[in-house]
Write a protein that holds these residues in place. Structure first.
Motif, short mmCIF file in Angstrom:
data_model
loop_
_atom_site.label_atom_id
_atom_site.label_comp_id
_atom_site.label_asym_id
_atom_site.label_seq_id
_atom_site.Cartn_x
_atom_site.Cartn_y
_atom_site.Cartn_z
N ASP A 213 0.84 -1.19 0.00
CA ASP A 213 0.00 0.00 0.00
C ASP A 213 0.88 1.24 0.00
OD1 ASP A 213 0.96 0.19 2.62
OD2 ASP A 213 -0.94 -0.42 3.53
N LEU A 214 0.26 2.40 -0.02
CA LEU A 214 1.00 3.66 -0.10
C LEU A 214 1.93 3.85 1.10
CD1 LEU A 214 1.42 6.30 -1.68
CD2 LEU A 214 -0.47 7.27 -0.36
N ALA A 215 1.48 3.44 2.27
CA ALA A 215 2.31 3.60 3.47
C ALA A 215 3.59 2.78 3.36
CB ALA A 215 1.51 3.19 4.71
N LEU A 216 3.48 1.54 2.91
CA LEU A 216 4.67 0.70 2.75
C LEU A 216 5.61 1.29 1.73
CD1 LEU A 216 6.35 -1.89 3.11
CD2 LEU A 216 4.90 -2.96 1.38
N LEU A 217 5.09 1.72 0.60
CA LEU A 217 5.93 2.31 -0.44
C LEU A 217 6.62 3.58 0.07
CD1 LEU A 217 3.55 1.81 -3.49
CD2 LEU A 217 5.62 0.51 -2.97
N GLY A 218 5.92 4.34 0.88
CA GLY A 218 6.52 5.53 1.47
C GLY A 218 7.68 5.19 2.39
#
Length: 234
Positions: A213-218
């Motif tokens: 998800d976006l949090a992991l990619l961040g």
């Protein structure tokens, strides 16, 4: 204790296509296996590293070498392209979690690139089914002088987006693609499809894009890769 702050999203996410976003690796293997059979060769698991994640010229050279055929490598490459293109045109299936992740990135206005070692003809066939609107830019095999595992495709993608590769996260499914993205300086999220991928610095392993998800990619873009998850059996 206060909650840890959520890292901002990555500057961009650079996606491989075959086997990462769409379930086409088996179609490429079928095309190679069928041509190999014509050449009186049976492909086995030992041939996987020479077929999956490789550009058509590499696989054609492998079949030429192993079969001892007098047919030209260029002819074999053309046959592979034709067979694979027809199979892709008939069957494009998104990988689990792919569309949900692309939707989250679009909603967060995170730039995305499609970085493929497949020829433009195949890339456009996939995009006609998957949708070109998901990607800020797309690169096919013809768009760089050298393709994966050379870093050129990922360097070109970052350059076209005006970004430092180190601020981007590349998403790949084969050792060949991971080597390309890693050499370009990207942090890499690897979701192995058919060939196992070894854990290494700046490489995070997941079993499925459904876990991304976006949090992991961040987090991956912000610093050292998280502890790799166990990969699924190849």
């Amino acid at each position: 204790m206060p909650d840890s702050p959520v890292p901002p999203g990555p500057a961009a996410v650079l996606f491989d296509m075959d086997g990462t976003l769409v379930d086409t690796e088996h179609l490429w293997w079928q095309a190679a296996a069928e041509l190999a059979a014509e050449l009186k060769v049976t492909l086995t698991d030992d041939d996987l590293p020479e077929v999956l994640g490789r550009p058509v010229e590499h696989t054609a050279a492998h079949l030429h070498r192993t079969s001892g055929t007098d047919r030209a490598e260029a002819e074999l490459a053309a046959r592979l392209n034709e067979s694979f293109s027809s199979k892709v045109a008939a069957e494009v299936v998104p990988r689990p979690g792919a569309l949900a992740l692309l939707t989250e990135l679009r909603d967060a206005a995170v730039p995305t690139a499609l970085v493929s070692a497949s020829p433009r003809r195949v890339v456009d066939l996939v995009l006609s089914s998957l949708g070109s609107q998901w990607f800020t830019i797309t690169l096919a095999a013809e768009d760089t002088e050298r393709t994966k595992p050379d870093p050129a495709p990922y360097l070109a993608a970052a350059d076209r987006l005006g970004l430092d590769p180190a601020a981007c996260v590349a998403v790949e499914d084969t050792p060949t693609g991971v080597a390309s993205a890693h050499a370009a300086g990207c942090n890499v999220l690897a979701v192995p499809s058919a060939v196992p991928i070894a854990a290494a610095e700046r490489i995070t392993l997941l079993e499925s894009l459904e876990q991304a998800d976006l949090a992991l990619l961040g987090r991956l873009a912000a610093g050292p890769a998280a502890a790799p998850a166990e990969q699924h059996p190849a």
